[in-house]
Design an enzyme around this catalytic site. Structure first.
Site, short mmCIF file in Angstrom:
data_model
loop_
_atom_site.label_atom_id
_atom_site.label_comp_id
_atom_site.label_asym_id
_atom_site.label_seq_id
_atom_site.Cartn_x
_atom_site.Cartn_y
_atom_site.Cartn_z
CD GLU A 1 13.12 0.43 9.42
OE1 GLU A 1 13.61 1.48 9.89
OE2 GLU A 1 13.67 -0.67 9.52
CB CYS B 1 13.30 8.99 8.67
SG CYS B 1 14.15 7.90 7.53
CE LYS C 1 -2.39 3.39 2.32
NZ LYS C 1 -1.80 4.42 1.44
CB ALA D 1 2.29 7.62 0.58
P1 NAP Z 1 2.38 8.50 7.62
O1 NAP Z 1 1.41 9.60 7.64
O2 NAP Z 1 2.55 7.67 8.84
O3 NAP Z 1 1.95 7.58 6.37
C1 NAP Z 1 2.68 6.45 5.99
C2 NAP Z 1 1.75 5.44 5.35
O4 NAP Z 1 0.76 5.09 6.30
C3 NAP Z 1 1.02 5.96 4.13
O5 NAP Z 1 0.86 4.92 3.20
C4 NAP Z 1 -0.32 6.38 4.70
O6 NAP Z 1 -1.39 6.30 3.77
C5 NAP Z 1 -0.53 5.35 5.78
N1 NAP Z 1 -1.41 5.84 6.84
C6 NAP Z 1 -1.60 7.11 7.24
N2 NAP Z 1 -2.49 7.16 8.26
C7 NAP Z 1 -2.86 5.89 8.49
C8 NAP Z 1 -3.74 5.30 9.43
N3 NAP Z 1 -4.43 6.02 10.32
N4 NAP Z 1 -3.88 3.96 9.39
C9 NAP Z 1 -3.20 3.22 8.51
N5 NAP Z 1 -2.34 3.73 7.60
C10 NAP Z 1 -2.17 5.04 7.59
O7 NAP Z 1 3.84 8.98 7.24
P2 NAP Z 1 4.27 9.90 6.02
O8 NAP Z 1 3.86 11.29 6.34
O9 NAP Z 1 3.84 9.29 4.74
O10 NAP Z 1 5.86 9.74 6.06
C11 NAP Z 1 6.66 10.48 6.89
C12 NAP Z 1 7.06 9.69 8.11
O11 NAP Z 1 7.70 8.48 7.71
C13 NAP Z 1 8.08 10.42 8.96
O12 NAP Z 1 7.79 10.25 10.32
C14 NAP Z 1 9.40 9.72 8.61
O13 NAP Z 1 10.38 9.80 9.60
C15 NAP Z 1 8.93 8.32 8.42
N6 NAP Z 1 9.89 7.57 7.63
C16 NAP Z 1 10.67 6.64 8.28
C17 NAP Z 1 11.63 5.94 7.57
C18 NAP Z 1 12.47 4.90 8.25
O14 NAP Z 1 13.09 4.10 7.54
N7 NAP Z 1 12.52 4.84 9.58
C19 NAP Z 1 11.80 6.16 6.21
C20 NAP Z 1 11.00 7.10 5.59
C21 NAP Z 1 10.03 7.80 6.31
P3 NAP Z 1 -1.99 7.60 3.04
O15 NAP Z 1 -0.87 8.23 2.33
O16 NAP Z 1 -3.02 7.01 2.13
O17 NAP Z 1 -2.57 8.48 4.12
#
Ligand code: NAP
Length: 509
Positions: A272, A306, A197, A199
């Site tokens: 992650e 991140c 799935k 983003a």
């Molecule tokens: P996010 O809002 O948590 O979304 C990530 C994924 O989860 C997307 O596919 C999103 O779908 C889905 N999602 C969002 N809300 C959800 C919910 N309530 N229930 C289930 N799934 C849900 O994160 P983001 O804004 O895309 O990415 C930024 C974050 O990712 C930052 O915190 C960054 O540090 C972290 N990150 C971590 C790493 C690592 O390797 N540690 C690498 C890259 C990024 P939708 O887009 O359809 O809402």
């Protein structure tokens, strides 16, 4: 939403920018990919170019029935995929890898339009993403079990490493290619099938990977992409008994929701999550070099990384000269469309991200922070776009949100410190524990940092730390598990212990 809008590939108006950017327009897919077929839901949702706010296409929204169907297909495919020899799976993966590399210019152009990063960053990500496929294709041949010296008379003890089953993968928008391949390559190489799935801001980069998987001949049902409502999809993944592993990359709050939802089916979860990386400059460091490295670690992907250096710590006596050099680097950043060759900082992902950055800045300014520098140049070829200038803040305190939160924008925070013990304590004073940087020469101080920092990855004198051979992952609330390296298989496999006893023979031996 126009439910008749199925193939935007035919809609030259909505996708003019994409259609003219891509040499191979068939890489632009907007339907989900399930069991080797392109599948439409009843509704479609727009995706915007963050550099000009124009709609670049519409992707389909699947129903929970369709998502369940994807999981069932993956389960079916798993039964045969797992039986292939590792060499055979490796050949499929290497073919996928080659298709991706051959298409890398188009994949990067698509990513620039969809995600906003610069062309150089996008090309770097495609190569980085592909490198996991090659690595795991090769590593699959070495997914050894072990033999165990027996504590039981006349028994031979060993372990097998077996693929866990269907893996549900949920990925973010900031690395729309590599966060998929880093998971999928490990899972598929060891013998799992996957349902991804992506983003909602960046589905097209993911769907292009499916198009290339299809061209590489990866059997139907092994690599699936589902698009639509995040809650609907994640709930199917979490509640399905067929999904044996859930692998998520994204924010810590969403990771916690998924862990809680997945508890019901007790599946293997790897997470992650977010980071709040410290960048520690040691007292013997050349200050100009340190400033260049810190700017590099802060401003990649417009600060939406991140691994971004969220808190830059400099010894008190070097603080002023460091600010002097860092200020010049901030002012030299060029904010603009990632397509422009001079751009160093592309747009943020959307207007909400700009509003969040502005809130962080306002909060800091109200509480006494000072803006020392902002980037001078903005290349605004068109109106619109979610741009935010590179910004340097001083007089930041530990209570400010820009310091405590993963700020995910090009606001750099530089703080003075008095001694090493203090800076290690300040660095660790966060719920996050993903990555940390240390710059300096003194081996004793470096060793103290390596031992004292509560982070999954500590990089000394190098901004670049990631890559296929290293175990990527965080401590504390930055996550669970590791991706990449030989450890990447752990998230998608089970260790089966085999105790092979010997029945007594007629002679009693
Ligand atoms: P996010 O809002 O948590 O979304 C990530 C994924 O989860 C997307 O596919 C999103 O779908 C889905 N999602 C969002 N809300 C959800 C919910 N309530 N229930 C289930 N799934 C849900 O994160 P983001 O804004 O895309 O990415 C930024 C974050 O990712 C930052 O915190 C960054 O540090 C972290 N990150 C971590 C790493 C690592 O390797 N540690 C690498 C890259 C990024 P939708 O887009 O359809 O809402």
């Amino acid at each position: 939403m126009n439910t008749a809008r199925r193939f935007d590939i035919d809609d030259s108006k909505a996708n003019h920018e994409i259609m003219t950017a891509l040499e191979d327009v068939k890489l632009f897919r907007n339907l989900a990919y399930i069991n080797g077929k392109w599948v439409s839901g009843n509704r479609f949702k727009p995706v915007f170019n963050p550099a000009n706010d124009e709609i670049i296409g519409y992707f389909t929204q699947l129903s929970s029935q369709q998502i369940n169907h994807a999981v069932d297909s993956a389960q079916q495919a798993f039964t045969t995929w797992r039986q292939l020899q590792a060499d055979q799976r490796a050949e499929y993966l290497l073919s996928w890898y080659q298709h991706i590399l051959d298409a890398k210019q188009d994949l990067a152009r698509l990513m620039v339009i969809e995600q906003g990063k610069t062309m150089a960053e996008a090309l770097g990500e495609i190569e980085y993403g592909a490198s996991f496929i090659r690595w795991f294709a090769e590593e699959a041949r070495r997914s050894y079990g072990e033999t165990i010296p027996s504590h039981i008379p006349n028994a031979q003890l060993s372990t097998l490493r077996e693929p866990i089953g269907v893996a549900g993968l949920i990925t973010p928008w900031n690395f729309p290619n590599a966060m998929i391949t880093r998971k999928a390559a490990a899972a598929m190489a060891i013998g799992c099938s996957v349902v991804v799935k992506p983003a909602s801001e960046t589905p097209f980069s993911a769907l292009a990977l499916a198009e290339l998987a299809e061209r590489a001949g990866i059997p139907a049902g092994v690599f699936n992409i589902v698009t639509g409502n995040a809650n609907t999809i994640s709930h199917v993944f979490c509640q399905s008994d067929n999904v044996k592993a859930l692998s998520f990359t994204g924010s810590t709050p969403v990771g916690k929701l998924l862990l809680s939802d997945a508890a019901n089916t007790v599946k293997k979860c790897s997470m992650e999550l977010g980071g709040n990386a410290p960048f520690i400059v040691l007292a013997d460091m050349d200050i100009e070099q340190a400033a260049i490295a810190a700017a590099d670690a802060k401003f990649q992907t417009s600060g939406q990384d991140c691994l971004a250096a969220n808190r830059i710590f400099v010894p008190e006596k070097l603080y002023e000269p460091f600010i002097h050099h860092f200020k010049a680097l901030v002012e030299a950043q060029v904010v603009g469309n990632g397509n422009h060759p001079s751009t160093t900082i592309g747009p943020l992902i959307n207007q909400s991200a700009v509003e969040k950055a502005q809130q962080l800045l306002n909060d800091a300014l109200i509480k006494g922070a000072t803006i020392i520098a902002q980037s001078n140049a903005t290349i605004a070829t068109q109106t619109g776009g979610s741009f935010f200038p590179a910004t340097l803040l001083t007089n930041v305190t530990t209570e400010m949100a820009v310091y405590r939160e993963e700020n995910f924008c090009p606001i750099a925070v530089v703080m003075p410190y008095s001694n090493l013990e203090q800076v290690i304590e300040m660095s660790n004073d966060t719920e996050y524990g993903l990555a940390a940087y240390v710059y300096g020469h003194d081996i004793h101080q470096i060793w103290q940092c390596l031992r004292g920092l509560e982070f999954g990855m500590v990089s000394v004198n190098s901004v670049k730390m990631t890559g296929h051979p290293i175990p990527f992952g965080g401590m504390k609330q930055s996550g669970l598990g590791r991706e990449g390296s030989k450890h990447g298989f752990d998230e998608f496999s089970e260790i089966k212990y085999c105790c092979l006893g010997a029945l007594p023979t007629a002679s009693g031996s």
